[in-house]
Motif scaffolding. Structure first.
Motif, PDB file in Angstrom:
ATOM      1  N   HIS A 113       0.856  -1.193   0.000  1.00 61.31           N
ATOM      2  CA  HIS A 113       0.000   0.000   0.000  1.00 61.31           C
ATOM      3  C   HIS A 113       0.888   1.238   0.000  1.00 61.31           C
ATOM      4  CE1 HIS A 113      -3.024   2.921   0.993  1.00 61.31           C
ATOM      5  NE2 HIS A 113      -2.541   3.153   2.187  1.00 61.31           N
ATOM      6  N   HIS A 115       0.987   4.592   1.118  1.00 58.42           N
ATOM      7  CA  HIS A 115       0.216   5.336   2.116  1.00 58.42           C
ATOM      8  C   HIS A 115       0.209   6.844   1.834  1.00 58.42           C
ATOM      9  CE1 HIS A 115      -1.404   5.852   6.313  1.00 58.42           C
ATOM     10  NE2 HIS A 115      -1.082   7.075   5.947  1.00 58.42           N
ATOM     11  N   TRP A 153       4.893   6.942   2.469  1.00 61.99           N
ATOM     12  CA  TRP A 153       5.588   5.691   2.758  1.00 61.99           C
ATOM     13  C   TRP A 153       4.824   4.525   2.188  1.00 61.99           C
ATOM     14  CZ3 TRP A 153       4.633   2.317   7.427  1.00 61.99           C
ATOM     15  CH2 TRP A 153       3.445   2.639   8.083  1.00 61.99           C
ATOM     16  N   HIS A 155       3.968   0.261   2.631  1.00 56.00           N
ATOM     17  CA  HIS A 155       4.025  -0.829   3.607  1.00 56.00           C
ATOM     18  C   HIS A 155       3.123  -1.964   3.159  1.00 56.00           C
ATOM     19  CE1 HIS A 155       0.047   0.238   5.328  1.00 56.00           C
ATOM     20  NE2 HIS A 155       0.444   1.505   5.373  1.00 56.00           N
ATOM     21  N   HIS A 157       0.080  -4.503   3.257  1.00 49.41           N
ATOM     22  CA  HIS A 157      -1.294  -4.358   3.762  1.00 49.41           C
ATOM     23  C   HIS A 157      -1.930  -5.725   3.935  1.00 49.41           C
ATOM     24  CE1 HIS A 157      -4.842  -2.098   4.816  1.00 49.41           C
ATOM     25  NE2 HIS A 157      -4.236  -0.965   4.511  1.00 49.41           N
ATOM     26  N   HIS A 431      -7.172   6.691   9.413  1.00 49.91           N
ATOM     27  CA  HIS A 431      -6.576   6.876   8.087  1.00 49.91           C
ATOM     28  C   HIS A 431      -7.594   6.578   6.996  1.00 49.91           C
ATOM     29  CE1 HIS A 431      -4.114   6.540   4.578  1.00 49.91           C
ATOM     30  NE2 HIS A 431      -4.075   5.229   4.565  1.00 49.91           N
ATOM     31  N   HIS A 433      -7.897   5.879   2.956  1.00 51.97           N
ATOM     32  CA  HIS A 433      -7.186   5.579   1.711  1.00 51.97           C
ATOM     33  C   HIS A 433      -7.715   6.484   0.590  1.00 51.97           C
ATOM     34  CE1 HIS A 433      -5.359   1.375   2.450  1.00 51.97           C
ATOM     35  NE2 HIS A 433      -5.595   1.922   3.625  1.00 51.97           N
ATOM     36  N   LEU A 477     -10.567   2.044   1.783  1.00 57.31           N
ATOM     37  CA  LEU A 477     -10.586   1.676   3.192  1.00 57.31           C
ATOM     38  C   LEU A 477     -10.475   2.908   4.082  1.00 57.31           C
ATOM     39  CD1 LEU A 477     -10.744  -1.227   4.201  1.00 57.31           C
ATOM     40  CD2 LEU A 477      -8.253  -1.236   4.413  1.00 57.31           C
ATOM     41  N   HIS A 479      -9.653   3.280   8.193  1.00 56.15           N
ATOM     42  CA  HIS A 479      -9.378   2.426   9.360  1.00 56.15           C
ATOM     43  C   HIS A 479      -8.442   3.092  10.343  1.00 56.15           C
ATOM     44  CE1 HIS A 479      -5.241   1.092   8.124  1.00 56.15           C
ATOM     45  NE2 HIS A 479      -5.704   1.295   6.893  1.00 56.15           N
ATOM     46  N   HIS A 481      -5.041   3.273  12.251  1.00 59.11           N
ATOM     47  CA  HIS A 481      -3.700   2.802  11.895  1.00 59.11           C
ATOM     48  C   HIS A 481      -2.947   2.217  13.074  1.00 59.11           C
ATOM     49  CE1 HIS A 481      -0.525   2.300   8.942  1.00 59.11           C
ATOM     50  NE2 HIS A 481      -1.311   2.844   8.033  1.00 59.11           N
TER      51      HIS A 481
HETATM   52 CU1  C2O Z   1      -0.959   2.922   5.959  1.00 57.37          CU
HETATM   53 CU2  C2O Z   1      -4.539   1.056   5.266  1.00 57.37          CU
HETATM   54  O1  C2O Z   1      -2.774   1.983   5.566  1.00 57.37           O
END
Ligand code: C2O
Ligand code: CU
Length: 497
Positions: A113, A115, A153, A155, A157, A431, A433, A477, A479, A481
Protein backbone atom coordinates in the motif's frame (compact mmCIF):
# COMPACT_ATOMS: atom_id res chain seq x y z
CA UNK A 1 22.52 9.64 8.89
CA UNK A 2 20.78 7.22 6.63
CA UNK A 3 21.63 3.60 6.48
CA UNK A 4 18.80 2.61 4.29
CA UNK A 5 19.59 -0.32 2.05
CA UNK A 6 19.55 0.99 -1.46
CA UNK A 7 19.52 -2.16 -3.50
CA UNK A 8 16.99 -2.36 -6.27
CA UNK A 9 17.01 1.37 -6.79
CA UNK A 10 16.23 3.13 -9.97
CA UNK A 11 17.13 1.27 -13.11
CA UNK A 12 14.97 3.24 -15.48
CA UNK A 13 16.99 3.71 -18.64
CA UNK A 14 15.18 6.93 -19.44
CA UNK A 15 15.49 8.34 -15.97
CA UNK A 16 16.67 11.69 -17.23
CA UNK A 17 14.00 12.10 -19.87
CA UNK A 18 11.83 14.10 -17.49
CA UNK A 19 14.80 16.11 -16.34
CA UNK A 20 15.55 17.00 -19.96
CA UNK A 21 12.22 18.74 -20.27
CA UNK A 22 10.67 15.75 -21.96
CA UNK A 23 12.34 16.13 -25.34
CA UNK A 24 13.56 12.57 -25.12
CA UNK A 25 10.70 10.18 -25.44
CA UNK A 26 10.93 7.16 -23.20
CA UNK A 27 9.60 3.68 -23.63
CA UNK A 28 6.07 4.73 -22.74
CA UNK A 29 6.13 7.59 -25.17
CA UNK A 30 7.47 5.36 -27.93
CA UNK A 31 4.73 2.81 -27.31
CA UNK A 32 2.14 5.51 -27.32
CA UNK A 33 3.57 6.75 -30.60
CA UNK A 34 3.46 3.30 -32.15
CA UNK A 35 -0.13 2.72 -31.05
CA UNK A 36 -1.13 6.08 -32.39
CA UNK A 37 0.53 5.32 -35.72
CA UNK A 38 -1.19 1.96 -35.94
CA UNK A 39 -4.52 3.60 -35.27
CA UNK A 40 -3.79 6.23 -37.85
CA UNK A 41 -3.98 9.03 -35.32
CA UNK A 42 -1.89 12.11 -35.24
CA UNK A 43 -1.03 13.12 -31.71
CA UNK A 44 0.07 16.60 -30.84
CA UNK A 45 3.68 16.83 -29.75
CA UNK A 46 2.62 17.70 -26.22
CA UNK A 47 0.86 14.34 -25.80
CA UNK A 48 4.13 12.57 -26.48
CA UNK A 49 6.08 14.86 -24.22
CA UNK A 50 3.66 14.17 -21.36
CA UNK A 51 4.62 10.50 -21.20
CA UNK A 52 8.29 10.03 -20.32
CA UNK A 53 9.50 6.60 -19.25
CA UNK A 54 8.44 5.57 -15.77
CA UNK A 55 10.81 5.38 -12.87
CA UNK A 56 11.18 1.71 -12.04
CA UNK A 57 11.95 -0.05 -8.81
CA UNK A 58 11.68 -3.61 -7.66
CA UNK A 59 10.78 -4.72 -4.17
CA UNK A 60 11.38 -8.16 -2.79
CA UNK A 61 9.79 -8.79 0.59
CA UNK A 62 11.61 -11.66 2.31
CA UNK A 63 13.17 -12.66 5.63
CA UNK A 64 16.44 -10.91 6.47
CA UNK A 65 18.73 -10.39 9.44
CA UNK A 66 19.48 -7.01 10.95
CA UNK A 67 21.06 -5.51 14.04
CA UNK A 68 18.26 -3.31 15.33
CA UNK A 69 19.66 -2.28 18.64
CA UNK A 70 23.34 -1.45 18.46
CA UNK A 71 26.48 -3.60 18.29
CA UNK A 72 26.10 -5.27 21.69
CA UNK A 73 22.82 -6.90 20.64
CA UNK A 74 22.40 -9.98 18.45
CA UNK A 75 20.93 -9.74 14.98
CA UNK A 76 17.17 -10.00 14.70
CA UNK A 77 15.37 -12.00 12.09
CA UNK A 78 13.16 -9.44 10.36
CA UNK A 79 11.09 -9.33 7.20
CA UNK A 80 12.40 -6.65 4.89
CA UNK A 81 12.15 -5.33 1.34
CA UNK A 82 15.36 -6.05 -0.58
CA UNK A 83 17.25 -7.45 2.38
CA UNK A 84 16.76 -4.85 5.10
CA UNK A 85 14.52 -2.55 7.13
CA UNK A 86 13.37 -0.10 6.00
CA UNK A 87 13.15 -1.05 2.34
CA UNK A 88 14.83 1.19 -0.23
CA UNK A 89 13.78 4.82 -0.19
CA UNK A 90 11.75 5.25 -3.35
CA UNK A 91 12.18 8.68 -4.90
CA UNK A 92 10.10 10.00 -7.73
CA UNK A 93 9.47 13.48 -9.08
CA UNK A 94 6.02 14.94 -8.66
CA UNK A 95 3.87 13.85 -11.60
CA UNK A 96 6.39 11.30 -12.84
CA UNK A 97 5.20 7.73 -13.34
CA UNK A 98 6.43 5.15 -10.88
CA UNK A 99 6.51 1.46 -11.67
CA UNK A 100 7.28 -0.92 -8.82
CA UNK A 101 7.49 -4.67 -9.38
CA UNK A 102 6.87 -6.54 -6.13
CA UNK A 103 8.05 -10.14 -6.05
CA UNK A 104 6.90 -11.99 -2.97
CA UNK A 105 9.71 -13.85 -1.22
CA UNK A 106 7.64 -14.62 1.88
CA UNK A 107 5.89 -17.88 2.73
CA UNK A 108 2.54 -16.08 2.83
CA UNK A 109 0.69 -13.67 0.54
CA UNK A 110 1.39 -9.96 0.63
CA UNK A 111 0.46 -6.62 -0.98
CA UNK A 112 1.97 -3.13 -0.92
CA UNK A 113 0.00 0.00 0.00
CA UNK A 114 1.29 3.47 -0.95
CA UNK A 115 0.22 5.34 2.12
CA UNK A 116 -1.18 8.82 1.48
CA UNK A 117 -0.71 8.83 -2.29
CA UNK A 118 -3.61 9.71 -4.57
CA UNK A 119 -3.75 6.89 -7.11
CA UNK A 120 -6.18 4.65 -9.02
CA UNK A 121 -8.06 2.24 -6.77
CA UNK A 122 -6.52 -0.83 -8.45
CA UNK A 123 -3.05 0.35 -7.29
CA UNK A 124 -4.03 0.88 -3.64
CA UNK A 125 -2.77 -2.49 -2.42
CA UNK A 126 -5.64 -3.65 -0.23
CA UNK A 127 -5.95 -7.43 -0.57
CA UNK A 128 -9.25 -8.63 -2.11
CA UNK A 129 -10.74 -5.12 -2.00
CA UNK A 130 -8.49 -3.66 -4.71
CA UNK A 131 -6.39 -6.61 -5.91
CA UNK A 132 -5.84 -10.29 -5.27
CA UNK A 133 -3.04 -10.84 -2.77
CA UNK A 134 0.39 -11.54 -4.28
CA UNK A 135 1.06 -15.24 -3.67
CA UNK A 136 4.54 -16.44 -2.63
CA UNK A 137 6.84 -16.37 -5.64
CA UNK A 138 4.51 -14.17 -7.68
CA UNK A 139 5.07 -10.66 -8.98
CA UNK A 140 2.64 -7.75 -9.13
CA UNK A 141 3.58 -4.42 -10.68
CA UNK A 142 2.17 -1.20 -9.28
CA UNK A 143 2.04 1.82 -11.61
CA UNK A 144 0.89 5.30 -10.72
CA UNK A 145 2.00 8.93 -10.99
CA UNK A 146 1.90 10.72 -7.61
CA UNK A 147 0.33 14.14 -8.19
CA UNK A 148 1.44 15.55 -4.83
CA UNK A 149 4.98 16.18 -3.64
CA UNK A 150 5.95 15.24 -0.10
CA UNK A 151 6.86 12.52 2.37
CA UNK A 152 4.87 9.31 1.96
CA UNK A 153 5.59 5.69 2.76
CA UNK A 154 4.83 2.21 1.55
CA UNK A 155 4.02 -0.83 3.61
CA UNK A 156 2.49 -4.26 3.45
CA UNK A 157 -1.29 -4.36 3.76
CA UNK A 158 -1.65 -8.12 4.24
CA UNK A 159 -1.56 -9.55 7.77
CA UNK A 160 -0.43 -6.03 8.59
CA UNK A 161 0.23 -6.31 12.35
CA UNK A 162 2.78 -9.03 11.64
CA UNK A 163 4.12 -7.99 8.22
CA UNK A 164 4.61 -4.35 9.18
CA UNK A 165 5.58 -5.40 12.71
CA UNK A 166 8.42 -7.50 11.29
CA UNK A 167 9.66 -4.67 9.08
CA UNK A 168 7.86 -4.50 5.74
CA UNK A 169 7.85 -0.76 5.12
CA UNK A 170 9.91 1.98 3.48
CA UNK A 171 9.89 5.68 2.61
CA UNK A 172 8.35 7.06 -0.58
CA UNK A 173 9.60 10.55 -1.34
CA UNK A 174 7.85 12.58 -4.02
CA UNK A 175 10.20 15.41 -4.89
CA UNK A 176 9.00 18.93 -5.63
CA UNK A 177 9.71 20.08 -9.19
CA UNK A 178 11.86 22.77 -7.59
CA UNK A 179 13.05 21.40 -4.25
CA UNK A 180 13.54 23.91 -1.42
CA UNK A 181 17.02 25.18 -0.68
CA UNK A 182 18.41 23.09 2.19
CA UNK A 183 21.85 21.66 2.89
CA UNK A 184 20.64 18.12 3.54
CA UNK A 185 17.44 16.15 3.08
CA UNK A 186 17.24 13.35 5.63
CA UNK A 187 14.61 10.64 6.15
CA UNK A 188 14.00 9.05 9.54
CA UNK A 189 11.59 6.16 9.53
CA UNK A 190 10.96 5.56 13.20
CA UNK A 191 9.57 2.29 14.52
CA UNK A 192 9.31 0.37 17.71
CA UNK A 193 9.73 -3.34 18.20
CA UNK A 194 8.83 -5.86 20.84
CA UNK A 195 11.99 -7.91 21.31
CA UNK A 196 12.94 -10.55 23.85
CA UNK A 197 16.34 -10.54 25.57
CA UNK A 198 17.88 -12.51 22.72
CA UNK A 199 16.74 -9.88 20.26
CA UNK A 200 13.96 -12.00 18.79
CA UNK A 201 10.67 -10.45 17.71
CA UNK A 202 7.78 -11.50 19.96
CA UNK A 203 5.80 -13.74 17.58
CA UNK A 204 2.40 -13.21 19.20
CA UNK A 205 0.92 -10.48 17.04
CA UNK A 206 -2.67 -10.57 18.25
CA UNK A 207 -2.55 -10.57 22.03
CA UNK A 208 -5.99 -9.68 23.44
CA UNK A 209 -4.30 -7.19 25.78
CA UNK A 210 -2.91 -5.32 22.77
CA UNK A 211 -6.11 -5.57 20.73
CA UNK A 212 -8.27 -4.12 23.49
CA UNK A 213 -5.87 -1.45 24.78
CA UNK A 214 -3.25 0.69 23.03
CA UNK A 215 -2.07 -1.86 20.46
CA UNK A 216 1.31 -3.54 20.28
CA UNK A 217 3.64 -1.07 21.94
CA UNK A 218 7.21 -2.37 21.84
CA UNK A 219 10.33 -1.97 23.93
CA UNK A 220 12.92 -0.94 21.33
CA UNK A 221 12.69 2.20 19.22
CA UNK A 222 14.67 2.43 15.98
CA UNK A 223 15.54 5.03 13.37
CA UNK A 224 15.85 3.56 9.87
CA UNK A 225 16.05 0.08 11.36
CA UNK A 226 18.94 0.84 13.72
CA UNK A 227 19.76 2.56 16.97
CA UNK A 228 22.32 5.22 16.12
CA UNK A 229 24.04 6.43 19.26
CA UNK A 230 24.53 9.78 17.56
CA UNK A 231 23.69 11.42 14.25
CA UNK A 232 26.43 13.75 12.95
CA UNK A 233 25.42 17.31 12.07
CA UNK A 234 27.33 20.43 11.13
CA UNK A 235 27.06 23.81 12.78
CA UNK A 236 25.16 26.23 10.58
CA UNK A 237 23.57 23.74 8.25
CA UNK A 238 19.90 23.68 7.38
CA UNK A 239 18.37 20.19 7.37
CA UNK A 240 15.04 19.03 6.03
CA UNK A 241 14.14 16.16 8.32
CA UNK A 242 11.38 13.89 7.07
CA UNK A 243 9.87 11.89 9.92
CA UNK A 244 7.72 8.82 9.25
CA UNK A 245 6.16 6.74 12.02
CA UNK A 246 6.06 3.11 10.88
CA UNK A 247 5.24 1.65 14.30
CA UNK A 248 2.26 -0.65 14.77
CA UNK A 249 0.97 1.34 17.71
CA UNK A 250 3.49 3.63 19.39
CA UNK A 251 2.82 7.35 19.20
CA UNK A 252 6.01 9.41 19.27
CA UNK A 253 6.29 12.91 20.74
CA UNK A 254 9.77 14.06 19.82
CA UNK A 255 11.61 16.93 21.47
CA UNK A 256 14.68 18.54 19.95
CA UNK A 257 16.19 20.30 22.99
CA UNK A 258 17.18 23.89 22.32
CA UNK A 259 16.57 23.62 18.58
CA UNK A 260 13.47 25.28 17.21
CA UNK A 261 12.12 22.97 14.54
CA UNK A 262 9.99 24.56 11.86
CA UNK A 263 7.06 22.41 10.76
CA UNK A 264 6.73 22.64 6.98
CA UNK A 265 4.54 19.66 6.03
CA UNK A 266 2.22 17.11 7.57
CA UNK A 267 1.39 13.80 5.89
CA UNK A 268 3.20 15.07 2.81
CA UNK A 269 1.26 18.32 2.41
CA UNK A 270 2.77 21.75 3.04
CA UNK A 271 1.45 23.43 6.18
CA UNK A 272 3.01 26.85 5.73
CA UNK A 273 6.10 27.04 7.95
CA UNK A 274 5.24 27.32 11.62
CA UNK A 275 7.55 27.18 14.59
CA UNK A 276 6.68 24.29 16.87
CA UNK A 277 5.84 25.22 20.42
CA UNK A 278 5.67 21.63 21.68
CA UNK A 279 6.99 18.22 20.69
CA UNK A 280 6.45 16.73 17.24
CA UNK A 281 3.57 14.31 17.80
CA UNK A 282 3.56 11.47 15.30
CA UNK A 283 0.92 8.78 15.52
CA UNK A 284 1.35 5.56 13.55
CA UNK A 285 1.45 6.32 9.79
CA UNK A 286 1.79 10.08 10.28
CA UNK A 287 4.63 12.11 8.79
CA UNK A 288 6.11 15.48 9.58
CA UNK A 289 8.65 17.46 7.55
CA UNK A 290 10.80 19.75 9.67
CA UNK A 291 13.39 22.37 8.97
CA UNK A 292 16.17 22.09 11.52
CA UNK A 293 18.59 24.98 11.57
CA UNK A 294 21.66 23.74 13.40
CA UNK A 295 22.22 26.84 15.47
CA UNK A 296 24.64 25.26 17.98
CA UNK A 297 28.42 25.35 18.02
CA UNK A 298 30.94 22.74 16.91
CA UNK A 299 31.11 19.99 19.55
CA UNK A 300 27.59 20.61 20.93
CA UNK A 301 25.15 17.74 21.42
CA UNK A 302 21.37 17.79 21.28
CA UNK A 303 19.37 14.83 22.57
CA UNK A 304 16.27 13.84 20.62
CA UNK A 305 13.90 12.64 23.31
CA UNK A 306 10.50 10.96 23.24
CA UNK A 307 8.17 12.10 26.00
CA UNK A 308 4.80 10.76 24.87
CA UNK A 309 4.14 8.30 27.68
CA UNK A 310 5.04 10.40 30.72
CA UNK A 311 8.13 11.24 32.74
CA UNK A 312 8.87 7.67 33.77
CA UNK A 313 8.89 6.44 30.21
CA UNK A 314 10.87 9.23 28.56
CA UNK A 315 13.76 7.95 26.49
CA UNK A 316 16.49 9.29 24.26
CA UNK A 317 15.96 8.27 20.65
CA UNK A 318 19.35 9.52 19.50
CA UNK A 319 21.64 12.55 19.80
CA UNK A 320 22.45 15.13 17.18
CA UNK A 321 26.22 15.55 17.49
CA UNK A 322 27.87 18.64 15.98
CA UNK A 323 31.18 17.88 14.35
CA UNK A 324 34.31 19.96 14.96
CA UNK A 325 33.99 21.88 11.69
CA UNK A 326 33.35 25.59 11.67
CA UNK A 327 29.85 26.61 10.63
CA UNK A 328 28.96 25.47 7.11
CA UNK A 329 27.51 28.77 6.02
CA UNK A 330 28.25 32.10 7.58
CA UNK A 331 24.64 33.18 7.87
CA UNK A 332 21.83 30.74 7.33
CA UNK A 333 19.27 32.61 9.40
CA UNK A 334 17.17 33.86 6.53
CA UNK A 335 13.58 32.65 6.89
CA UNK A 336 12.57 29.45 5.17
CA UNK A 337 10.29 30.31 2.26
CA UNK A 338 7.97 27.31 2.57
CA UNK A 339 7.07 24.57 0.12
CA UNK A 340 5.07 24.97 -3.08
CA UNK A 341 1.41 24.01 -2.66
CA UNK A 342 0.20 20.64 -3.92
CA UNK A 343 -2.56 20.57 -6.58
CA UNK A 344 -5.25 19.61 -4.08
CA UNK A 345 -8.93 19.81 -4.96
CA UNK A 346 -11.39 22.47 -3.85
CA UNK A 347 -14.01 21.27 -1.40
CA UNK A 348 -17.66 22.21 -1.62
CA UNK A 349 -18.45 22.22 2.08
CA UNK A 350 -21.91 23.73 1.69
CA UNK A 351 -23.04 20.81 -0.47
CA UNK A 352 -21.05 18.14 1.37
CA UNK A 353 -22.50 14.74 2.17
CA UNK A 354 -22.25 14.61 5.97
CA UNK A 355 -21.69 11.54 8.05
CA UNK A 356 -21.35 10.99 11.78
CA UNK A 357 -18.64 8.45 12.47
CA UNK A 358 -18.57 6.99 15.97
CA UNK A 359 -15.57 5.02 17.21
CA UNK A 360 -16.33 2.64 20.06
CA UNK A 361 -14.97 -0.41 21.77
CA UNK A 362 -11.88 -1.56 23.59
CA UNK A 363 -11.53 -2.30 27.26
CA UNK A 364 -14.06 -0.61 29.55
CA UNK A 365 -16.40 0.19 26.67
CA UNK A 366 -20.03 1.01 27.26
CA UNK A 367 -20.97 -0.62 23.94
CA UNK A 368 -22.97 -3.76 24.62
CA UNK A 369 -23.19 -5.23 21.15
CA UNK A 370 -22.22 -4.58 17.57
CA UNK A 371 -22.81 -5.97 14.10
CA UNK A 372 -20.38 -8.44 12.58
CA UNK A 373 -21.03 -9.72 9.03
CA UNK A 374 -24.62 -8.52 9.31
CA UNK A 375 -25.40 -10.16 12.68
CA UNK A 376 -25.74 -8.40 16.01
CA UNK A 377 -23.41 -9.98 18.53
CA UNK A 378 -23.01 -9.23 22.23
CA UNK A 379 -19.77 -7.68 23.37
CA UNK A 380 -18.51 -10.65 25.39
CA UNK A 381 -18.79 -13.00 22.44
CA UNK A 382 -17.10 -10.41 20.24
CA UNK A 383 -14.20 -9.92 22.68
CA UNK A 384 -13.67 -13.67 22.90
CA UNK A 385 -13.41 -13.72 19.10
CA UNK A 386 -10.84 -10.90 19.18
CA UNK A 387 -13.30 -8.35 17.77
CA UNK A 388 -13.13 -5.35 20.04
CA UNK A 389 -13.69 -2.23 17.97
CA UNK A 390 -16.54 -0.82 15.93
CA UNK A 391 -17.25 2.12 13.65
CA UNK A 392 -20.91 3.14 13.87
CA UNK A 393 -21.57 -0.08 15.82
CA UNK A 394 -20.30 -2.16 12.90
CA UNK A 395 -17.25 -4.37 13.13
CA UNK A 396 -14.87 -4.49 10.21
CA UNK A 397 -12.92 -7.56 9.24
CA UNK A 398 -9.47 -6.82 7.87
CA UNK A 399 -8.95 -10.49 7.07
CA UNK A 400 -12.21 -10.96 5.19
CA UNK A 401 -12.55 -10.33 1.50
CA UNK A 402 -15.02 -7.48 1.86
CA UNK A 403 -13.05 -5.87 4.71
CA UNK A 404 -16.18 -4.93 6.52
CA UNK A 405 -19.20 -2.71 6.51
CA UNK A 406 -19.93 -0.11 3.89
CA UNK A 407 -19.64 3.16 5.78
CA UNK A 408 -20.91 5.46 3.06
CA UNK A 409 -21.51 5.55 -0.69
CA UNK A 410 -20.52 8.73 -2.47
CA UNK A 411 -20.69 9.99 -6.00
CA UNK A 412 -17.48 10.76 -7.79
CA UNK A 413 -16.72 14.45 -7.42
CA UNK A 414 -18.76 14.81 -4.25
CA UNK A 415 -17.40 16.46 -1.12
CA UNK A 416 -17.79 14.26 1.96
CA UNK A 417 -17.52 15.45 5.56
CA UNK A 418 -16.95 13.06 8.47
CA UNK A 419 -17.68 14.13 12.00
CA UNK A 420 -15.60 11.57 13.87
CA UNK A 421 -16.26 11.02 17.57
CA UNK A 422 -13.95 8.85 19.63
CA UNK A 423 -16.12 7.35 22.36
CA UNK A 424 -13.44 5.12 23.81
CA UNK A 425 -10.64 5.41 26.31
CA UNK A 426 -7.88 5.02 23.72
CA UNK A 427 -6.26 7.07 20.96
CA UNK A 428 -7.13 6.35 17.33
CA UNK A 429 -5.10 7.61 14.35
CA UNK A 430 -7.79 7.29 11.65
CA UNK A 431 -6.58 6.88 8.09
CA UNK A 432 -8.51 7.25 4.85
CA UNK A 433 -7.19 5.58 1.71
CA UNK A 434 -7.30 7.38 -1.60
CA UNK A 435 -8.08 10.95 -0.64
CA UNK A 436 -6.36 13.37 1.69
CA UNK A 437 -8.79 15.26 3.89
CA UNK A 438 -8.75 18.68 5.50
CA UNK A 439 -9.04 18.79 9.25
CA UNK A 440 -11.73 21.43 9.73
CA UNK A 441 -12.50 21.28 13.44
CA UNK A 442 -11.52 19.58 16.63
CA UNK A 443 -13.98 19.38 19.49
CA UNK A 444 -16.14 21.96 17.75
CA UNK A 445 -13.35 24.52 17.39
CA UNK A 446 -11.93 25.47 13.99
CA UNK A 447 -8.56 23.82 13.43
CA UNK A 448 -5.83 26.42 12.81
CA UNK A 449 -4.95 26.53 9.09
CA UNK A 450 -7.20 23.52 8.43
CA UNK A 451 -4.30 21.34 7.26
CA UNK A 452 -4.52 18.50 4.76
CA UNK A 453 -3.72 15.07 6.16
CA UNK A 454 -4.38 11.40 5.55
CA UNK A 455 -4.26 10.28 9.17
CA UNK A 456 -5.85 12.17 12.05
CA UNK A 457 -5.12 11.34 15.66
CA UNK A 458 -8.25 11.54 17.78
CA UNK A 459 -7.79 11.45 21.54
CA UNK A 460 -10.17 9.62 23.89
CA UNK A 461 -13.56 11.33 24.20
CA UNK A 462 -12.62 13.83 21.45
CA UNK A 463 -13.90 14.59 17.99
CA UNK A 464 -12.56 15.80 14.68
CA UNK A 465 -14.41 17.06 11.61
CA UNK A 466 -12.68 16.32 8.32
CA UNK A 467 -13.72 16.74 4.69
CA UNK A 468 -12.42 15.41 1.41
CA UNK A 469 -13.30 15.14 -2.25
CA UNK A 470 -14.40 11.66 -3.33
CA UNK A 471 -12.22 12.01 -6.38
CA UNK A 472 -11.77 8.55 -7.79
CA UNK A 473 -14.07 5.57 -8.14
CA UNK A 474 -13.61 2.42 -6.13
CA UNK A 475 -13.85 0.86 -2.69
CA UNK A 476 -11.52 2.69 -0.31
CA UNK A 477 -10.59 1.68 3.19
CA UNK A 478 -11.03 3.86 6.27
CA UNK A 479 -9.38 2.43 9.36
CA UNK A 480 -7.45 2.99 12.54
CA UNK A 481 -3.70 2.80 11.89
CA UNK A 482 -3.05 1.18 15.24
CA UNK A 483 -2.77 -2.08 13.39
CA UNK A 484 -4.13 -4.17 16.26
CA UNK A 485 -7.24 -1.99 16.40
CA UNK A 486 -7.82 -2.45 12.69
CA UNK A 487 -7.35 -6.20 13.02
CA UNK A 488 -9.83 -6.20 15.92
CA UNK A 489 -12.57 -4.50 13.91
CA UNK A 490 -11.79 -0.82 13.41
CA UNK A 491 -12.13 -0.61 9.66
CA UNK A 492 -14.85 0.22 7.12
CA UNK A 493 -15.23 0.87 3.41
CA UNK A 494 -16.08 4.05 1.53
CA UNK A 495 -17.56 3.35 -1.91
CA UNK A 496 -17.21 5.94 -4.64
CA UNK A 497 -19.01 5.41 -7.93
CU1 C2O B 1 -0.96 2.92 5.96
CU2 C2O B 1 -4.54 1.06 5.27
O1 C2O B 1 -2.77 1.98 5.57
CU1 CU C 1 -7.47 2.70 17.11
Amino acid sequence: MEHIASTGGCNGGFLDAAGMKGFMIGRRGAMLGATALAAGLILPRSALRAAPAPRTYSLNPAPARQRLNGPQWPETEVWGYNGGVPGPTIRVKQGETLEVAVTNGLKEPTTVHWHGVRLPNAMDGVPYLTQPPIAPGETFTYTFAPPDAGTYWYHSHFNSPEQIGRGLYGALIVEETTPPDVDRDIVWVVDDWRLDKDGRIDPNFAQPMDLGHDGRIGNTATINGGSPEAVPVRAGERIRLRLINAANARIFALEFGALKPLLIARDGHPTGPSELTGPVVLAPAQRADLILDMTGRPGDRVDVVDGRYGVNRRFRLTTLAYGPDAPATADRRRPFAGLPANPLPTLDLAAARKLDVVLEGGMHTAMESATLHGRTVDIRTLFRAGKMWAINRQIGDAEHKDHGPLLVEARRGETVAFDIANRSMFDHPMHLHGFPFRILERDGRPEPRQPWADTVLIAPESRARVAFLAEAAGDWLFHCHILEHHLAGMGAVLRVS
